[in-house]
Structure formats: structure tokens, C-alpha cells
Write a protein that holds these residues in place. Structure first.
Motif, PDB file in Angstrom:
ATOM      1  N   ARG A  26       0.827  -1.209   0.000  1.00 64.74           N
ATOM      2  CA  ARG A  26       0.000   0.000   0.000  1.00 64.74           C
ATOM      3  C   ARG A  26       0.860   1.257   0.000  1.00 64.74           C
ATOM      4  NH1 ARG A  26      -5.113   1.455   3.910  1.00 64.74           N
ATOM      5  NH2 ARG A  26      -5.947   3.063   2.535  1.00 64.74           N
ATOM      6  N   TRP A  85      -2.291  -4.161  -2.891  1.00 63.18           N
ATOM      7  CA  TRP A  85      -2.383  -3.661  -4.260  1.00 63.18           C
ATOM      8  C   TRP A  85      -3.770  -3.076  -4.539  1.00 63.18           C
ATOM      9  CZ3 TRP A  85      -5.045  -5.897  -8.573  1.00 63.18           C
ATOM     10  CH2 TRP A  85      -4.772  -5.288  -9.787  1.00 63.18           C
ATOM     11  N   LEU A  86      -4.807  -3.770  -4.071  1.00 62.33           N
ATOM     12  CA  LEU A  86      -6.165  -3.258  -4.271  1.00 62.33           C
ATOM     13  C   LEU A  86      -6.382  -1.941  -3.529  1.00 62.33           C
ATOM     14  CD1 LEU A  86      -8.205  -6.571  -3.991  1.00 62.33           C
ATOM     15  CD2 LEU A  86      -7.840  -5.199  -6.051  1.00 62.33           C
ATOM     16  N   ARG A  88      -4.037   0.180  -2.726  1.00 58.14           N
ATOM     17  CA  ARG A  88      -3.210   1.178  -3.413  1.00 58.14           C
ATOM     18  C   ARG A  88      -3.923   1.715  -4.647  1.00 58.14           C
ATOM     19  NH1 ARG A  88       1.982   3.737  -2.976  1.00 58.14           N
ATOM     20  NH2 ARG A  88       2.350   4.539  -5.047  1.00 58.14           N
ATOM     21  N   ARG A  89      -4.567   0.825  -5.402  1.00 57.06           N
ATOM     22  CA  ARG A  89      -5.330   1.271  -6.573  1.00 57.06           C
ATOM     23  C   ARG A  89      -6.464   2.191  -6.172  1.00 57.06           C
ATOM     24  NH1 ARG A  89      -7.350  -3.474 -10.136  1.00 57.06           N
ATOM     25  NH2 ARG A  89      -9.054  -2.009 -10.223  1.00 57.06           N
ATOM     26  N   ARG A  90      -7.158   1.833  -5.071  1.00 54.68           N
ATOM     27  CA  ARG A  90      -8.243   2.679  -4.591  1.00 54.68           C
ATOM     28  C   ARG A  90      -7.726   4.043  -4.143  1.00 54.68           C
ATOM     29  NH1 ARG A  90     -11.251   1.336   0.811  1.00 54.68           N
ATOM     30  NH2 ARG A  90      -9.373   2.349   1.518  1.00 54.68           N
ATOM     31  N   ASP A  92      -5.046   5.589  -5.241  1.00 57.49           N
ATOM     32  CA  ASP A  92      -4.560   6.348  -6.388  1.00 57.49           C
ATOM     33  C   ASP A  92      -5.697   6.978  -7.181  1.00 57.49           C
ATOM     34  OD1 ASP A  92      -1.978   5.803  -5.734  1.00 57.49           O
ATOM     35  OD2 ASP A  92      -1.735   4.159  -7.181  1.00 57.49           O
ATOM     36  N   ARG A  93      -6.866   6.412  -7.111  1.00 56.52           N
ATOM     37  CA  ARG A  93      -8.004   6.982  -7.852  1.00 56.52           C
ATOM     38  C   ARG A  93      -8.477   8.281  -7.241  1.00 56.52           C
ATOM     39  NH1 ARG A  93     -11.655   1.676  -8.912  1.00 56.52           N
ATOM     40  NH2 ARG A  93     -10.181   0.641 -10.304  1.00 56.52           N
TER      41      ARG A  93
END
Length: 98
Positions: A26, A85-86, A88-90, A92-93
Motif C-alpha cells: 500500500r 495492491w487493491l 493502493r489502486r483505490r 490512487d483513484r
């Protein structure tokens, strides 16, 4: 009582890498997370090799260590890396505007 100790050992060996790799991924330290996963996989390969061939390790202890410590740690680490990872993607959005 021994059954509870075995479950506690397996839970601890899975929970610690789960939390650790979730935080690492994260925060963006994916290289270190992959290194940890590679080391765990390498230790598992060595222990499984030692459980079937004369390698200098006791086969029963090698299989026990792989089943009680390394496989739960590897599963927890993989799950933690995926969750990190999930998340981190959230992150970054950015915030959603509904």
C-alpha cells in the motif's frame, strides 16, 4: 491443548506477513514485497526438497516446518500483497464525487 498451539502458530505465521505485506504494498514498496515472497518461496522449495532426499535436514522436521510455518506465511503474504495492491489502486483513484 496441542491442537490450539498448532492453530495459533499457523495463524501467527499467516497473520504477520499478511499485515506486513499489506502495509508495504500500500505504501508502494512492491520490490521489497516481491523479495519477501521470493524468499518464502525459496525456503519452501528447499524444505520440500529436504523432506524427500537426504539433504542434511531431518525430513520430518523439514516437512513440519514447511506445513506449519512456511505455507501459511506464503499464503498470508500473497493475500496481503493482493489486498495492499487493491487498496493502493483505490487510493490512487482519489476521492469519488457522486
Amino acid at each position: 491443548m496441542a491442537d490450539l498451539a498448532i492453530i495459533a502458530i499457523m495463524l501467527a505465521s499467516a497473520a504477520i506477513p499478511f499485515v506486513w505485506l499489506t502495509r508495504l504494498v500500500r505504501r508502494g514498496h512492491s520490490g521489497l514485497a516481491l523479495t519477501i515472497l521470493s524468499i518464502l518461496g525459496g525456503v519452501l522449495a528447499v524444505l520440500l526438497y529436504a523432506s524427500g532426499r537426504p539433504f542434511g535436514l531431518d525430513p520430518v522436521q523439514a516437512m513440519g516446518a514447511s506445513l506449519l510455518l512456511i505455507i501459511p506465511a506464503l499464503a498470508g503474504a500473497c493475500a496481503g500483497a493482493l489486498l495492499g495492491w487493491l487498496l493502493r489502486r483505490r487510493d490512487d483513484r482519489g476521492p469519488r464525487s457522486d
